[in-house]
Design an enzyme around this catalytic site. Structure first.
Site: not given
Length: 373
Positions: A83, A319
């Protein structure tokens, strides 16, 4: 040392997995951004650096640059730090500028979860150390740092209201580059009753006595984001107005069971090295993968919510893994232009495996009449 500055920033709208962007491959999401940011300076770009996690493999940065019609001489480099990938791409480009390797870079991230060929996530850590899914790890963070369900829900509701407010004020529109007539994040197509959702949501990762629910967690989404980074004197030469100047960065590791907490030590070390305190930082963006991680990091660092994720974030918008770190920087890029009292800002994110990354910026100029696009 040469100074790296961010002069332009854009993102696509963010779409749910199998939603409005589901027909786009990763390079098709990234290419319009690269084309837009590179307009009129295509021959000056030294490289394109793109973060990606669950794509088809290969060098998506090169593929995206070619799809964008950029010069064949621009090579392209793809980064996977889970991420943190999009933020790491920006960090890498800034260091290349500082070191004199080049003067002009496009950097960011992209994710198309809808077209990913992977049914299961990659392994984050050896099983004997601990390799929890991110939702389970969010429960571990909540337990270790004593973050109750009530505090998580309270933050999630606050973040939602901030996101709705930012949307209604048109702040997100400054960030977005329209893509095939799509110009709004999918989550705003229909208004949620967030109070009701939070109240009735049940724990999904730890059924008994769990605190992490679908309502205080982010969704899985598609999207892309990129920024234009230049050496400061070079930017002035081409009449670009710098907005954010890169100061420093820190990447830190924590136990893989607690990846959500990893931004905290990264920020702590970054502040210490630069002889700053949290009171000196005016705006902080930490990716909102789970409310538990935001509350835990804020608690550990004594960050007042008044300066943390002030326009909401991934808990509402979603996300898109590899793009999320770059979205944090883009949010700062526009928000510092709306304010006259910002000197320092931090963007930080945590990743699977227990890796935290934080970047420190100082504001170069403040635009009173409105954000530069």
């Amino acid at each position: 040392m040469k100074k790296a500055v961010i002069v332009k920033a854009k993102r696509t709208p963010i779409g749910r997995e199998n939603g409005i962007l589901s027909s786009f491959q990763p390079h098709e999401l990234a290419a319009p951004l690269l084309q837009h940011l590179a307009k009129d300076i295509e021959t000056e770009i030294d490289d394109v650096i793109v973060g990606n996690i669950v794509g088809l493999g290969g060098n998506i940065a090169r593929l995206s640059a070619l799809e964008a019609g950029l010069p064949l001489t621009i090579p392209g480099m793809t980064i996977d730090r889970q991420c943190s990938a999009g933020l790491e791409a920006i960090r890498t480009a800034c260091y290349f500028v500082q070191g004199g390797a080049g003067k002009c870079y496009l950097a960011g991230g992209v994710e198309s979860t809808s077209t990913s060929p992977f049914k299961n996530r990659a392994q984050f850590s050896p099983v004997h150390i601990g390799d929890p899914d991110m939702g389970v790890a969010a429960e571990y963070v909540a337990e270790k740092y004593r973050i109750s369900r009530e505090r998580q829900d309270e933050y999630a509701f606050k973040s939602y209201l901030r996101s709705i407010n930012a949307y209604e004020l048109g702040f997100y529109q400054h960030e977005i580059l329209k893509l095939n007539q799509i110009e709004t994040d999918e989550e705003f197509f229909r208004r949620r009753d967030m109070k009701k959702l939070l109240k009735r949501a049940r724990p999904i990762f730890k059924k008994e006595a769990g605190t992490v629910t679908a309502a205080n967690s982010c969704g899985i989404h598609d999207g892309a984001c990129a920024v234009l980074i230049m050496e400061e004197n070079f930017a002035n030469q081409f009449d670009y107005e710098p907005v954010l100047r890169f100061v420093d960065s820190q990447v830190s590791g924590v136990h893989p069971n607690f990846p959500g907490f990893s931004p905290a030590p990264a920020i702590q070390e970054l502040l210490k090295r630069n002889e700053l305190a949290i009171e000196d930082i005016d705006l902080i963006e930490i990716n909102e993968a789970f409310a538990s991680k935001i509350v835990a990091c804020a608690q550990e660092l004594s960050i007042p919510y008044e300066k943390l994720n002030v326009l909401g974030g991934a808990l509402t918008l979603g996300h898109p893994y590899g793009a999320s770190g770059a979205i944090l920087v883009t949010r700062l890029f526009y928000e510092v232009q709306r304010r006259s009292d910002i000197t320092y800002a931090i963007a930080a994110i945590g990743s699977g495996g227990g890796v935290g990354l934080a970047l420190l910026f100082e504001v170069v100029r403040k635009k009173v009449s409105g954000p530069r696009t």
